[in-house]
Design an enzyme around this catalytic site. Structure first.
Site, short mmCIF file in Angstrom:
data_model
loop_
_atom_site.label_atom_id
_atom_site.label_comp_id
_atom_site.label_asym_id
_atom_site.label_seq_id
_atom_site.Cartn_x
_atom_site.Cartn_y
_atom_site.Cartn_z
N ASP A 102 0.84 -1.21 0.00
CA ASP A 102 0.00 0.00 0.00
C ASP A 102 0.87 1.25 0.00
O ASP A 102 1.98 1.25 0.55
CB ASP A 102 -0.95 0.01 1.20
CG ASP A 102 -0.26 -0.11 2.55
OD1 ASP A 102 0.61 -1.00 2.70
OD2 ASP A 102 -0.57 0.69 3.45
N GLU B 14 -0.08 -1.27 5.75
CA GLU B 14 0.96 -0.79 6.69
C GLU B 14 0.73 0.67 7.02
O GLU B 14 0.89 1.09 8.17
CB GLU B 14 2.36 -0.99 6.07
CG GLU B 14 3.52 -0.76 7.06
CD GLU B 14 3.93 0.70 7.26
OE1 GLU B 14 4.55 1.01 8.29
OE2 GLU B 14 3.64 1.54 6.37
#
Lengths: 423, 423
Positions: A105, A170
């Protein structure tokens, strides 16, 4: 690793496959993988893992165990279309296992006006590859994939298992890595190639976000002495917090922080209060993050902040009747660590020196990563070390220096062999 | 005024017409006259003026002279449906003229949840009439109308002209009064019954609004020492402004301010900056108001603020390359005054003592009114004196004590006769 010839072969393989490696990084950067849009980038990762011949585990995080876990943090509770991907290089069961963890991400591109290039172009200029996620942390992910490709192509057979993890979430607190841990993935050590400027971080500070609500009493600005300004009280609270930061940092004697001006900063990032120029503000909210020392717990840090703010009433009697209210909100990263004398640290340092000819900078990190979850929940000692440019993470015109992606790949490939053992 | 019998008749008339006066105030409060919605309330005023037999002048402010006037301030440029109303009681031309000025516009009711009664109910409890505008300043307007009604009904013929003005736009900077001045209305003195708690304000401070833009440099909160926090710089700027407030107020030696803790306050009413808990804020904006002393000009006050903020670079070198930027915005009220030894002041004080049996509190105002425009543009010396509850202006549960409306009416009626002269 005794085999100097293998070391040479790995370097040679990386050199020969440079253009393919760059192409892979470019494709990954071009695949916008902001939260909720990770599928395309993960498909590229899956294809790469299949291509190099690893077993692949793909799943969408789910289930009550995850959602109810005390360390679960995410603005969403469902992850359809946002799979985690793990590639497994099985050993023969006789060696130590290793997790290679990177998040897929990326944070949003932000204000497009501030970008000189399209943030999802992957444009290359003077050895730098530009784009959102180039440095944080698709560059590091490609280092991991290149290291594994090299070992596979050179038919290196390992004793211990290697788990390559391409995780979601994350940037919002680690629910992708938490889901991987709950699926059973743990190991004898882990490496996360977050953008450290090639520094080695055996310890990582955690961080938590707070809102502090501060009250005043409204009045007309022309008779402001009849009110109590929440803005003035906020100034007092901020100065009080600055003292806490000083106090907390004076306790940090870890040599890993010796070159860091403020090891575990408290940052007041946002302030907002009052609603009329000519009225005394009756409410102000400040938001910030507090660094949590590698050896500290989140709970201890929260308690210290709460107790410290309760002492404001000794600074200013206003706070006796109107105490500040602390709210812990948003993302949260656990601190993480590996013993600096751990063999895995030594091996990484040695390989760094071998590849680059100089000793690495070994420090403790100024920010949190998924390493905290690996350390605390999976009991997997974790190092953070990666090729990205720390200062460019989350910034416009984010870039990575391509050569460092390959240097990190070489160092990591050698460290995998050293740690897991070659058959 | 020598005629004790007339004084007695005025008191008697007000006593006998109390219920009609209350009813008028109730109707005016019930007519929501927030900006743009003044027509219904003005229609009530027009009918009242016609009923008591005054000449009435009604017009919608308009024209380039108004819009281009240096003291024109309004969020709108057109005033259709928002008339000014003037009621004229002509004298025989041998006496001094008088303006009775009150604004018909009210500020919005705000958060309805905080009101115990419907803000446009005009409900009466324990001698208090509740509602938006009751105190600021329909109560004062009714005092004026009652004074004129009493004189008319008692057939008091005056030497000087009296101009009753029900103006729009006071709450947004005075374009209603400015329009009346440009239409030709000026006089030898004026009285504005804004809510002073029956204090007499021969001087009124002005006020102006500012925004101060403060720059920082972004960085990750974990390495906040690499950035420059605009929030920390805002703290420095605010402390610097607090020093300016001290300095400016030390200069105020006017005895009218001797009981006021801070004669001309600088209020920082709003602060906003930063956008992420874990980033160093690169921008903060503070908004506030600065009081302008009765003898000071708006221009001088602005210049002093600008020069003072320019000195920030001596406090902190950051401001050398990143000076704060001051923006003057929104509403603006000119300071106003009448000589405290002016005969009109004496007459008002004498009549106050006559009606209430105690000397009035004579002070300078903590806020601006349309008196600044009357003083500076119409050269009409102006007193602010009215029955409203200062603390309740612009607040939820605004109310006025009904008895004070009638006391003010009596004091003003006697003062009109004293000032304009009776035939």
């Amino acid at each position: 690793m005794k085999d100097e010839r293998l070391k040479q072969q790995i370097r040679q393989w990386l050199f020969e496959n440079k253009s393919d490696g760059i192409k892979l990084l470019q494709q990954l950067v071009q695949a916008d993988s902001t939260q909720g849009n990770e599928q395309t980038a993960q498909d590229i990762v899956i294809a790469t893992l299949q291509n190099i011949g690893l077993e692949v585990d793909v799943w969408e995080p789910d289930g009550v165990e995850l959602i109810n876990h005390p360390y679960f943090v995410s603005p969403r509770g469902k992850f359809q279309g946002s799979p985690n991907v793990v590639g497994i290089k099985k050993g023969n069961g006789e060696g130590r296992s290793l997790i290679l963890n990177g998040h897929i991400d990326v944070v949003p591109a932000g204000d497009i006006e501030q970008w000189e290039h399209d943030p999802f172009s992957g444009e290359i200029i003077d050895g730098k590859l530009f784009g959102r996620g180039a440095t944080d942390m698709k560059g590091g992910n490609v280092s991991l994939l290149l290291a594994l490709s090299a070992l596979q192509n050179l038919k290196v057979s390992l004793k211990g298992d290697v788990y390559f993890q391409s995780v979601i979430e994350e940037e919002s607190g680690g629910s992708g890595t938490l889901a991987a841990i709950l699926r059973g993935y743990k190991a004898d050590a882990a490496i996360i190639p977050e953008p450290t400027n090639m520094k080695i971080f055996p310890k990582q500070q955690g961080s938590i976000w707070f809102k502090i609500h501060i009250k005043g009493r409204a009045a007309h600005g022309g008779t402001r002495y009849e009110g109590v300004s929440a803005i003035e009280k906020a100034l007092i609270a901020i100065e009080h917090i600055q003292e806490l930061e000083k106090k907390r940092n004076e306790r940090i004697i870890d040599p890993l922080y010796k070159s860091v001006p403020i090891p575990i900063p408290i940052n007041i990032g946002k302030i907002e209060g009052g609603n009329w120029p000519s009225s005394v503000a009756d409410y102000v909210c400040i938001e910030g993050r507090i660094g949590v020392a590698p050896e500290e717990t989140i709970e201890a840090a929260k308690l210290e902040v709460e107790n410290w703010l309760a002492c404001l009433k000794q600074v200013d009697p206003w706070f006796v009747e109107h105490p500040t209210i602390v709210e812990w909100f948003g993302a949260r990263w656990l601190p993480g660590a590996i013993d600096t004398k751990h063999e895995f640290v030594n091996k990484l340092i040695n390989n760094y020196e071998h590849v680059l000819g100089t000793p690495p900078v070994v420090e403790a990190s100024p920010w949190g990563t998924d390493g905290g979850l690996l350390t605390k929940v999976a009991e997997t000692p974790t190092i953070v070390f990666g090729p990205g440019v720390t200062e460019k993470a989350h910034h416009p015109n984010e870039y990575i220096e391509i050569d460092k992606v390959f240097q990190a790949a070489e160092i990591i490939a050698l460290t995998i062999i050293d740690w897991c053992g070659e058959n």
